[in-house]
Each structure stands twice: as C-alpha cells, then as structure tokens.
Write a protein that holds these residues in place. Structure first.
Motif, PDB file in Angstrom:
ATOM      1  N   PHE A 206       4.392  -6.029  -6.223  1.00 30.57           N
ATOM      2  CA  PHE A 206       4.504  -5.011  -5.377  1.00 30.57           C
ATOM      3  C   PHE A 206       5.059  -5.520  -4.141  1.00 30.57           C
ATOM      4  O   PHE A 206       4.500  -6.780  -3.716  1.00 30.57           O
ATOM      5  N   THR A 207       6.226  -5.262  -3.508  1.00 30.19           N
ATOM      6  CA  THR A 207       6.703  -5.696  -2.288  1.00 30.19           C
ATOM      7  C   THR A 207       6.622  -5.082  -1.198  1.00 30.19           C
ATOM      8  O   THR A 207       6.431  -5.774  -0.072  1.00 30.19           O
ATOM      9  N   HIS A 208       6.334  -3.638  -1.155  1.00 30.30           N
ATOM     10  CA  HIS A 208       6.110  -2.960   0.023  1.00 30.30           C
ATOM     11  C   HIS A 208       5.445  -1.687  -0.330  1.00 30.30           C
ATOM     12  O   HIS A 208       5.899  -1.117  -1.444  1.00 30.30           O
TER      13      HIS A 208
ATOM     14  N   LEU B   4       5.534 -15.815   1.216  1.00 33.71           N
ATOM     15  CA  LEU B   4       6.743 -16.665   1.374  1.00 33.71           C
ATOM     16  C   LEU B   4       8.086 -16.044   1.422  1.00 33.71           C
ATOM     17  O   LEU B   4       9.149 -16.511   1.963  1.00 33.71           O
ATOM     18  N   ASP B   5       8.261 -14.838   0.529  1.00 29.11           N
ATOM     19  CA  ASP B   5       9.257 -14.457   0.496  1.00 29.11           C
ATOM     20  C   ASP B   5       9.932 -13.157   1.351  1.00 29.11           C
ATOM     21  O   ASP B   5      10.993 -12.511   1.210  1.00 29.11           O
ATOM     22  N   GLY B   6       8.968 -13.071   2.252  1.00 32.70           N
ATOM     23  CA  GLY B   6       9.119 -12.312   3.630  1.00 32.70           C
ATOM     24  C   GLY B   6       8.485 -10.702   3.161  1.00 32.70           C
ATOM     25  O   GLY B   6       8.434 -10.034   4.317  1.00 32.70           O
ATOM     26  N   PHE B   7       8.028 -10.365   2.202  1.00 34.64           N
ATOM     27  CA  PHE B   7       7.453  -9.092   1.817  1.00 34.64           C
ATOM     28  C   PHE B   7       5.922  -9.066   2.352  1.00 34.64           C
ATOM     29  O   PHE B   7       5.346 -10.193   2.663  1.00 34.64           O
ATOM     30  N   GLN B   8       5.647  -7.922   2.612  1.00 35.31           N
ATOM     31  CA  GLN B   8       4.171  -7.724   3.145  1.00 35.31           C
ATOM     32  C   GLN B   8       3.091  -8.243   2.072  1.00 35.31           C
ATOM     33  O   GLN B   8       3.256  -8.041   0.969  1.00 35.31           O
ATOM     34  N   TYR B   9       2.158  -9.115   2.854  1.00 37.41           N
ATOM     35  CA  TYR B   9       1.101  -9.477   1.775  1.00 37.41           C
ATOM     36  C   TYR B   9       0.331  -8.400   1.239  1.00 37.41           C
ATOM     37  O   TYR B   9      -0.135  -7.569   1.871  1.00 37.41           O
ATOM     38  N   ASN B  10      -0.002  -8.471   0.020  1.00 30.37           N
ATOM     39  CA  ASN B  10      -1.016  -7.492  -0.718  1.00 30.37           C
ATOM     40  C   ASN B  10      -1.848  -8.283  -1.573  1.00 30.37           C
ATOM     41  O   ASN B  10      -1.731  -9.327  -2.012  1.00 30.37           O
ATOM     42  N   THR B  11      -2.750  -7.392  -2.068  1.00 34.04           N
ATOM     43  CA  THR B  11      -3.976  -7.924  -2.935  1.00 34.04           C
ATOM     44  C   THR B  11      -3.596  -7.868  -4.408  1.00 34.04           C
ATOM     45  O   THR B  11      -4.329  -8.372  -5.272  1.00 34.04           O
ATOM     46  N   GLY B  12      -2.668  -7.035  -4.745  1.00 35.89           N
ATOM     47  CA  GLY B  12      -2.312  -6.683  -6.133  1.00 35.89           C
ATOM     48  C   GLY B  12      -3.132  -5.416  -6.299  1.00 35.89           C
ATOM     49  O   GLY B  12      -3.946  -4.797  -5.408  1.00 35.89           O
ATOM     50  N   GLY B  13      -3.122  -5.155  -7.753  1.00 33.37           N
ATOM     51  CA  GLY B  13      -3.946  -3.829  -7.976  1.00 33.37           C
ATOM     52  C   GLY B  13      -5.515  -4.347  -8.041  1.00 33.37           C
ATOM     53  O   GLY B  13      -5.961  -5.083  -8.084  1.00 33.37           O
ATOM     54  N   LEU B  14      -6.045  -3.046  -7.467  1.00 34.11           N
ATOM     55  CA  LEU B  14      -7.508  -3.120  -7.298  1.00 34.11           C
ATOM     56  C   LEU B  14      -8.096  -2.026  -8.070  1.00 34.11           C
ATOM     57  O   LEU B  14      -7.724  -0.745  -8.127  1.00 34.11           O
ATOM     58  N   ARG B  15      -9.154  -2.367  -9.085  1.00 33.61           N
ATOM     59  CA  ARG B  15      -9.689  -1.329  -9.757  1.00 33.61           C
ATOM     60  C   ARG B  15     -11.073  -1.083  -9.551  1.00 33.61           C
ATOM     61  O   ARG B  15     -12.147  -1.921  -9.906  1.00 33.61           O
TER      62      ARG B  15
END
Length: 541
Positions: A377-379, A455-466
């Motif tokens: 997930f990038t944005h 680090l790659d500049g994309f917004q930080y995310n949690t990954g999928g939440l179940r």
C-alpha cells in the motif's frame, strides 16, 4: 532539478567506501577573501539610535507604571500589558535573542489571546527555530492556524501561516495560504517572499523568481525578502548571487544566526572554506548554543582534513543539544575514517534513532480506509471510514493519542469507532477498533499515519487490518523505519557491521538505504561484499 536544503540543511561530502574516496583525503585550498574596511561610527547616528532606544524603554516603563511604585502599595490592575510584552519581544528579536522573543510573544498572547498582532511575529520565529527543534514547527502551525481563525481577513496572518507550512514541508498548504494572503493584500511584501520559497519546494522556478523579485520591489529592506531572493538563486545554482542576497539580509539584521548559516552553505558550494568558517563562527557568536552552527563548522574543518578541530566542535554541538542527530553522524564518520568501527557504531545508531523519533513526532492524524487487498500500500485510494487527530497526552510530549470517529456517509460504519496511541520515542503504536463491519473478499482495512512517511517517501501505513467477526480489532506495531535518517548514516553503519563480521545486522541497513535510493552505490557494494565473504545476511534462528 530537486530543491536544495534550506537554512539548517547540511552539505554532506558523501564518504566512499571499499576503495572509494573518503571526504577529507584530498587537500583543499583555503581562499581567504580580503575583508572590507570597517566603517567609522557616525556619532550623530549613534546618538539618534540611543535616543530611539531610550524612547522605547521609556514607553515600556510607562506601560509598566504600576511596577515601579512602592512595593508596599498593593496594585489592583495587572503589572504588565500584552503590548509591553510584544514590544519587549521585538527588542529581543532585534538583539538576536529568538528564544527570549518567543517567550515574550507567548506571554503577550496569554494576556490578550484575541490580539492577532502578537501571533504574527511569534509564528515566524517558531517556524525559524522549528527547522532544528521540530516541536516548535508544530507549534508554529498551531499558532498560525489560530491567527487566521482570529483574523481571517489579515494578509500577514495568512502569510506567516504560509511560512509555517512551508518550513514544515507542507508545500501545497503553504502555497494556498500565501495565495489567500496575496488576494487580501497584493502589496504585502512578505507574502511574496514566503510564496517564493514554497514555489522553490514545488519546483516552480519561474514563479519562485518572480515572487522573490516582487517581494524585493515592494520592500527592498525586508530581511525576509532578501533571504527569499537568495534562497531562490541558491536553488537555481547561482551561489554567488545567493551570497550577495544573503549578505544584504545580514546587513539589514546582523543578529540572526540562521542568515550566517545560509551564507556558510553557499560559501561551501563555492569551496570558499575560509569564508565558510568565518560566517559559521559569526553564527556561533550570535547564538553560542546553536548546535547546527557548531556542527557545520566542525564539518567544514573535517572537509579540509582538520579532524581535531572537527571533533572539538562536534563535542560542543552535542553539549549544546544532545539530541542533534547530524552531529552524531558526523562524529561517527570521523571514527569510520580512522577505521574505529566500534566507536562509529553507537554514534550512527544514535543518529538514526533520533531521526526516527523526530519523524514520528510529526504525526498529525490517523485514518482508516477500505482498500483493495494488495501486497504494498503506497497511498490511500479507498474510502475513509475512521479518522482522528493525534494530540499530545503527556507534558513531556512523548505520547500521541487519537480517538477515531466515523467519517463515512455510509450507515454501515455509523457505530464504528476506535483509538490509537503512539510512543514517539520507541515507535510503539497500539490500535483498537470497534464496530467495524465485515468486508467482502478482496478488501481490507488499512491504517494511515498522517505526517509520517516510509523511507521510500510514501505515507506510512499499518498494512491490512483484520477485525474479528464481532467488529473488534486490537493490534500493536512499531512505526519504524520511517523517513528521516540520512542515507549515509544507514549504509556506513551497515559497512561498519560488515567489517565486524555481522552481515545479518548490516543487510537491513543496506536495504533501508536502497529504499531511499535504489541505486545507492555504497549500499549495493555492501551487499556484494557480504555475499562475496559468504557471511549470512539474515539473522541465525
């Protein structure tokens, strides 16, 4: 062309390893420019200035009249007015005491919270100081937004909010605020100065130059107008022209340390080391505890091979600010250049740790979206169903927390709610969600931290939440790595571990560097060295 760093940004002479050049190995010639003769003081001019200062002091004392009465006579009115604090803040600013000026403006606001006149100089100084001390950058934005709420028709309020946004990296917000200021008052010079800097950050060079020139036309004696013009020229590669503009700003206000930092940076671009050292020393005279100036002076000495002077000033920088990450990184490079890996490692680790902490402190909010299931997930692309604003929950400003409420127009999420807490020191983040309806196959919930980036500049995310079938979710994660550390700190630390035969600790650092720049030669070389040596690149079970 990418924008160059602004005032507190450092010029890094990237060390090359494994047979590549290390900074400082080549000799540099010091070019010492002749200094212009000092001007004789005009006694009449001095007398006039003394009379003006005396008049200002008299005005303050008059406003504080109650204070000079007998201490045995009780007063029934406040001993200080907001106006007197603001005047004192102005005087401290002229003297170069930005911290003292900030404190006085804060006191003025405390006494008169609805007077926007105290907010405008406060926001400007908070933004300037916030480049080094990030907590002040947050306060600059907060105070700037309060100012425009108090006076939505005030061009200076919108302009200084533009500056606060820009210096915190919120470029589009900055441009929008400055355009609002310009619409309210097309003749306010500082609007164009701040707009010019924001245009630089967005790569709009023609508009940046036009805005800076307009600012100078409207107010040729404005510090900000001259500085903005210098910043535009600097980022266009005209370093000599930038120096002239910055020198003009220094002539207008010789007690602002950050202007000397601008000059020093451009002298270093021109490899005029002697002049760079001179202006960095002047910055330290103006602000002796400015870690940024001490660090830059040290790094300039390092560039000419004077390691002893470099270590001395780096030590002073860390005494002035034990949390100034670049000084740890530069000190580590000195150890690295001497192949003292054991001493380089803890300094690099500390530099990276502080950079992560600083980045996490920029978290502003947390959102939950519904996304199509995918690996990376990038944005955010899907609908936002929950959102909350992160706020400090302790006096030390370490822990951030947000209550999440439904933002969806779909009744399915009417009962959805949650909470998030983030420890900015450790990166520990806990998430609790309730009332989350089950999603169809191929969809997942994803949490996003506003203001924090990978680090790659994309917004930080949690990954999928179940969530569970009952709509409840509870989880923890560590918000790391995040954008903030210098790429050289990452790969040099990795190479230190390689030479200590610890490639299992080196490889994640090379990988982190490659997330910032997939073509980083030193990181690629480090991976090759580990593979060639046959050392493990993953931790042993």
């Amino acid at each position: 062309m990418d924008a160059l760093p602004r005032t507190a940004k450092h010029v890094h002479l990237t060390p090359w390893l494994a047979g590549v050049m290390i900074p400082g190995e080549e000799s540099e010639t010091m070019y010492i420019r002749p200094q212009p003769p000092k001007r004789r003081s005009n006694p009449w001019r001095v007398l006039i200035l003394l009379l003006l200062i005396a008049a200002g002091v008299y005005a303050i004392m008059h406003l504080q009249g109650e204070e000079v009465e007998s201490p045995f006579v009780p007063t029934s009115t406040p001993t200080r007015s907001a106006y007197s604090y603001r005047i004192e803040g102005d005087l401290l600013y002229l003297d170069g005491d930005l911290s003292g000026a900030i404190a006085r403006y804060e006191q003025a606001i405390e006494l008169a919270p609805d007077d926007v006149a105290s907010y405008i100089p406060l926001v400007r100084l908070l933004a300037l100081e916030g480049w080094v001390h990030k907590e002040l950058a947050f306060e600059a934005i907060e105070r700037g937004e309060q100012a425009v709420a108090l006076a939505p028709q005030s061009a200076p309020a919108w302009a200084v909010l533009c500056m606060a946004y820009d210096w915190d990296g919120r470029t589009q917000d900055a441009i929008d605020a400055c355009l609002q200021a310009r619409e309210l008052d097309p003749t306010y010079a500082e609007t164009y100065a701040y707009l010019a800097e924001a245009y630089v950050e967005s790569g709009q060079w023609r508009l940046a130059l036009e805005a800076a020139q307009t600012a100078l036309t409207l107010a040729p004696n404005s510090v900000d107008a001259n500085r903005a013009y210098g910043y535009v020229l600097e980022n266009m590669g005209n370093w000599s022209g930038a120096i002239e503009a910055y020198r003009r700003a220094v002539e207008i206000h010789p007690n602002l340390a950050y202007l000397y930092m601008d000059l020093g940076r451009n002298y270093r671009y021109l490899v005029d080391t002697a002049s760079a050292i001179a202006v960095y020393r002047r910055a330290i005279e103006v602000d002796p505890d400015r870690a940024e100036a001490l660090d830059n002076l040290a790094w300039t000495y390092y560039a000419i091979g004077d390691y002893d002077m470099a270590r001395t000033y780096l030590g002073q920088a860390l005494e002035a600010d034990p949390n100034y990450a670049p000084a740890y990184g530069h000190l580590a490079v000195i150890y690295w250049s001497r192949r003292d890996y054991e001493d380089a490692i803890p300094n690099l680790e500390r530099a990276i740790e502080i950079a992560y902490q600083t980045s996490r402190r920029q978290a502003r909010g947390f959102t939950v979206t519904v996304e199509e299931t995918r690996e990376n997930f990038t944005h955010p692309l899907g609908d936002v169903v929950l959102r909350g604003e992160l706020r400090w929950v302790d006096a030390e400003r370490v822990r951030l927390s947000a209550d999440l409420a439904s933002t969806s127009r779909n009744d399915r999420w009417a009962a959805a709610r949650g909470s998030v807490t983030l420890d900015t020191m450790t990166g520990d983040c806990s998430i609790v969600l309730q009332g989350m309806p089950e999603l169809p196959a191929g969809q997942t919930y994803v949490g996003w931290i506003e203001g924090v980036y990978r680090l790659d500049g994309f917004q930080y995310n949690t990954g999928g939440l179940r969530p569970r079938p009952d709509g409840h979710f509870e989880g923890r994660l560590v918000v790391e790595p995040v954008k903030g550390p210098r790429i050289e700190d990452l790969y040099i630390l990795g190479l230190c571990y390689f030479y200590m035969d610890e490639c299992e600790r080196a490889y994640p650092l090379f990988d982190a560097a490659l997330q910032i720049d997939p073509e980083e030669a030193n990181a690629l070389e480090g991976i090759r060295l580990c593979q060639e040596a046959g050392l493990p690149t993953t931790p042993t079970p």
